[in-house]
Design a protein around this motif. Sequence first.
Motif: not given
Length: 139
Positions: A29, A33-34, A36-38, A53, A56, A60
Amino acid sequence: MTSLIAAYLAWIVSQTGLTAPHHPTIHSVTPAEMAQRYGAPESNALEFQALYSHEDRKIYLPEDWRSDSLKNRSALLHELVHHVQRENNVQAPCKAALERQAYDLQMKWLREQGVDDAYAIVGTNELTIYMVSTCRDDS
């Protein structure tokens, strides 16, 4: 990548006595994106070396992750520790407490690779590890 993951999982299992899980899915990613995911501001995007994650069961990695970089490989190992923890239902007082084992194993692995200052490779220190692995009221 499959053989690298298998080797790291075998090493983690040998260190922890936990059961080897199936291989997690790995996604490449962007730094944004990293972040955002964090759940971090995009301005912090370059801080993240890898991310697991729990929801899921995916790892990443940043787009520029390279298998010839000890730092990058150790970040993958760190996230694989979280995958092993998750798949073995390791209990901890909070999610942050799981970081201690992941960092300890990451540092041990780096030292086994001949790194004198594992903290410098990762870009951290013992105080920071203590802070990120300490349970807080909001964690």
